[in-house]
Design an enzyme around this catalytic site. Structure first.
Site, PDB file in Angstrom:
ATOM      1  N   SER A   1     127.106   4.398  62.983  1.00  0.00           N
ATOM      2  CA  SER A   1     127.952   5.531  63.367  1.00  0.00           C
ATOM      3  C   SER A   1     127.733   6.735  62.462  1.00  0.00           C
ATOM      4  CB  SER A   1     129.423   5.107  63.341  1.00  0.00           C
ATOM      5  OG  SER A   1     129.821   4.712  62.047  1.00  0.00           O
TER       6      SER A   1
ATOM      7  N   ASP B   1     133.002   2.603  57.274  1.00  0.00           N
ATOM      8  CA  ASP B   1     131.973   2.246  56.303  1.00  0.00           C
ATOM      9  C   ASP B   1     130.675   2.987  56.619  1.00  0.00           C
ATOM     10  OD1 ASP B   1     131.235   0.988  58.604  1.00  0.00           O
ATOM     11  OD2 ASP B   1     131.182  -1.029  57.782  1.00  0.00           O
TER      12      ASP B   1
ATOM     13  N   ASP C   1     126.789   2.419  57.000  1.00  0.00           N
ATOM     14  CA  ASP C   1     125.673   1.480  57.128  1.00  0.00           C
ATOM     15  C   ASP C   1     124.460   2.104  56.441  1.00  0.00           C
ATOM     16  OD1 ASP C   1     127.048  -0.463  58.717  1.00  0.00           O
ATOM     17  OD2 ASP C   1     126.900   0.927  60.396  1.00  0.00           O
TER      18      ASP C   1
ATOM     19  N   ASP D   1     127.813  -0.916  53.576  1.00  0.00           N
ATOM     20  CA  ASP D   1     127.041  -2.087  53.993  1.00  0.00           C
ATOM     21  C   ASP D   1     125.586  -1.792  53.673  1.00  0.00           C
ATOM     22  OD1 ASP D   1     129.359  -3.163  54.906  1.00  0.00           O
ATOM     23  OD2 ASP D   1     128.832  -3.136  57.030  1.00  0.00           O
TER      24      ASP D   1
ATOM     25  N   LYS E   1     134.985   3.724  70.695  1.00  0.00           N
ATOM     26  CA  LYS E   1     135.186   2.852  69.537  1.00  0.00           C
ATOM     27  C   LYS E   1     136.672   2.713  69.238  1.00  0.00           C
ATOM     28  CE  LYS E   1     133.937   2.412  64.627  1.00  0.00           C
ATOM     29  NZ  LYS E   1     133.143   3.001  63.514  1.00  0.00           N
TER      30      LYS E   1
ATOM     31  N   TYR F   1     136.301  -4.899  69.728  1.00  0.00           N
ATOM     32  CA  TYR F   1     135.326  -4.269  68.844  1.00  0.00           C
ATOM     33  C   TYR F   1     135.022  -5.218  67.694  1.00  0.00           C
ATOM     34  CZ  TYR F   1     132.938  -0.716  66.079  1.00  0.00           C
ATOM     35  OH  TYR F   1     131.986  -0.013  65.376  1.00  0.00           O
TER      36      TYR F   1
END
Length: 615
Positions: free
Chosen positions: A89, A100, A102, A155, A216, A225
């Site tokens: 995202s 978060d 990624d 992450d 989302k 989700y």
């Protein structure tokens, strides 16, 4: 306006642009999303940039340290480098506050994942004050290290490519980065490559970015989700949205949301969702192809990534979770129809799903650990295995008992130990014929699940798991807002004509006689349990439940999932109605009669053969 140019693997379904009503609905939708706090502030955006820059410096120092330790020249140490990419995202520009990041770290060929990333870098991060909640997950399908850096959730993935020096201007979209790498590295690299391809294949990036943010938020509210539990994650929703943008290239956000539910309510799975034709390269990586690979034939809801090698991003979806998502698509479609008729507002689309009011029977998975840090890693592992429990139940009941894993965890703060709990709704498959005395015994299934969870590599004393059955009325109060049970809100789409897909779940539920209530024991708390509570599902009295509801006007009749101890289970198994024995005897008589008929036919055949010879 976009012309008839093809976007994706087909021509657009419609080139129609927005009407005045569509423009007004889009304005209201954007206001709703802003009021809901789905856009981050400039201060938070700046903080994210600072955190990414700090992580970049940490991984560069880490690579230089390893280069020096391994005896490379001073020049090599000076040139040693690692590059940070974002995906998901954040890279698509659809992230919200608190989301978060990624992140992918790309390093040189001599820095590996198993020892250097998950041990050396892990040790460096664990010693930093800015880093909290550090959780390595090396056994994941895509190995990842999760942590918070100055409060920002990260992450972090790692990919070692076949270069001694990684340039800062590395083009990750170039297929050359895939040379001489293993499968986990390909999956790690694919996140960034897929994000770039999504933005490349949508006709209007700005309109696209509004819709994933909206969907989302909707998916989280409706409990669908979560890639890890068998639903869809961020990239899955983005791919579905991108395909709708291709179908309706001139549509604006409110139109795209409405078309999204209209299209996927009617989509015939397992027909795949694809943004472009699959590419075939000579690098030897398997590309999703159900004609070639049997495993790909088993995928129920294929959503194919657009970057080589093309993969099914939704391989986690099971029969049960596909059913739940289909129901939610239908809900969204009904609400959007009501909005277009000015019978509902956008807020109705985002009503939280009343999970604990939707079923009569639930599995409760309690997770405990000695402290908060142990619970964090233990819970992450158990959550990653919940999908397997769903698949095991589907397998052992031949799909007749359906599960709805809910992708949210709950904590009982009153417990003396660190605690978290997940819940799964249970119901009989719709249209399944109920036989007298029919039962679903999933005790062995639960035991198998506990054994698989017990194989956790980082297990320490204090980590434990308990699986038990609870009825709707026994759901613990800590799962409800403010500790109070809720009343389901009215459905704004009820003003629209109903259809078979919007039937109540009443016909799918099961019951037991009211007189059995006094013989059922209540679900035990984890502190008092030393084994998993077995579950037996009985479907022998649905007719009686209907009579009870008609006579008493009470829809909260007792459910048919019975929790028993191992001693009680033996009693239950020994008290199966005699109808089952009679049915077994009837079958044996039929088999014996068939055998006798076959013998008579053989004898007559010999007689006829002898007669012909004698003649």
């Amino acid at each position: 306006m976009v012309g008839l140019r093809s976007h994706g693997v087909t021509n657009p379904l419609s080139l129609a642009g927005p009407s005045e009503a569509d423009l007004l609905r889009t304005q209201k939708l954007n206001k709703f999303l802003n009021d809901a706090g789905l856009y981050e502030s400039e201060e938070e955006a700046d903080k994210r940039e600072e955190v990414l820059a700090r992580i970049k410096q940490i991984v560069v120092d880490w690579v230089k340290q390893l280069t020096r330790i391994r005896g490379y020249t001073d020049q090599m140490v000076e040139d040693a480098n690692a590059v940070i990419f974002t995906f998901g995202s954040y890279r698509l520009g659809v992230h919200g506050p608190g989301a978060d990041i990624d992140t992918l770290c790309v390093g040189p060929s001599y820095v590996n994942r198993n020892e250097d990333f998950f041990f050396v870098l892990h040790g460096i991060l664990s010693g930093m004050e800015e880093v909290t909640e550090l959780q390595p997950i090396p056994d994941a399908h895509v190995p990842v290290m999760k942590f918070k850096f100055n409060g920002i959730s990260i992450d972090l993935l790692y990919a070692s490519i076949s270069l001694l020096v990684v340039p800062d201007n590395l083009d990750i979209s170039d297929v050359s980065v895939l040379y001489d790498v293993d499968e986990p590295t390909v999956r790690s690299l694919n996140g960034c490559r897929v994000a770039d391809q999504i933005l490349k294949h949508v006709p209007n990036v700005e309109h696209f970015r509004t819709k994933p943010r909206c969907l989302k938020y909707w998916a989280k509210k409706r409990g669908v989700y979560s890639n890890v539990t068998g639903f869809l994650g961020g990239v899955n929703w983005a791919l579905l949205v991108a395909r709708i943008c291709q179908f309706y290239p001139n549509a604006i956000p409110s139109m795209l949301v409405s078309r999204f539910f209209r299209v996927y309510t009617q989509w015939r799975w397992p027909n795949p969702v694809m943004l472009c034709e699959k590419e075939e390269k000579e690098l030897g990586f398997a590309v999703w192809d159900p004609r070639r690979y049997y495993r790909d034939c088993t995928h129920l809801m294929p959503i194919i990534t657009p970057a080589y090698p093309c993969m099914n991003s939704s391989y986690n979806v099971s029969t049960s979770t596909l059913r739940v998502m289909t129901e939610q698509f239908q809900f969204g479609n009904r609400i959007c129809e009501a909005i277009e008729l000015n019978r509902a507002k956008w807020s109705a689309l985002f009503q939280p799903y009343m999970f604990f009011e939707g079923y009569r029977n639930y599995l409760q998975v309690d997770i405990v650990a000695a402290n908060t840090d142990d619970l964090r890693s233990w819970k992450g592992w158990v959550e990653s295995r919940l999908r397997q429990l769903t698949l095991m139940i589907e397998r052992d009941t031949m799909g007749k008992l359906q599960c709805h894993p809910y992708p949210h965890d709950y904590s009982d703060l009153l417990r003396p130990c660190s605690h978290s709990a997940f819940f799964m709704g249970l119901q009989r498959k719709q249209g399944e014929v109920i036989h007298e005395g029919q039962q679903f015994d999933i005790r062995g299934t639960v035991d198998e699940f506990r054994q698989s969870v017990g194989a956790y590599s980082f297990w320490v004393p204090g980590m434990d798991i308990y699986v038990s059955h609870v009825r709707k009325r026994q759901i613990p109060l800590y799962v409800f807002p403010n500790g109070h049970r809720r009343t389901p809100p009215s459905d704004p789409s009820s003003q629209l004509p109903s259809n078979d897909d919007s039937r109540k779940r009443k016909d799918n539920e099961t019951c037991v006689d009211e007189t059995e209530q006094h013989h059922k024991r209540k679900a035990l708390s984890p502190q008092n349990r030393d084994s998993v509570s077995p579950v037996i599902v009985n479907h022998s009295c649905e007719i009686q439940e209907t009579k009870m509801e008609n006579a008493c006007g009470n829809s909260q009749v007792f459910e048919a999932v019975e929790v028993v101890s191992k001693v009680e289970a033996e009693t239950v198994l020994n008290s199966i109605p005699k109808a089952a024995d009679l049915e077994q005897k009837t079958v044996m008589r039929q088999v014996l009669c068939s055998f006798i008929i076959v013998l008579v036919e053989i004898y007559l055949g010999f007689v006829w053969f002898h007669f012909c010879i004698s003649g």
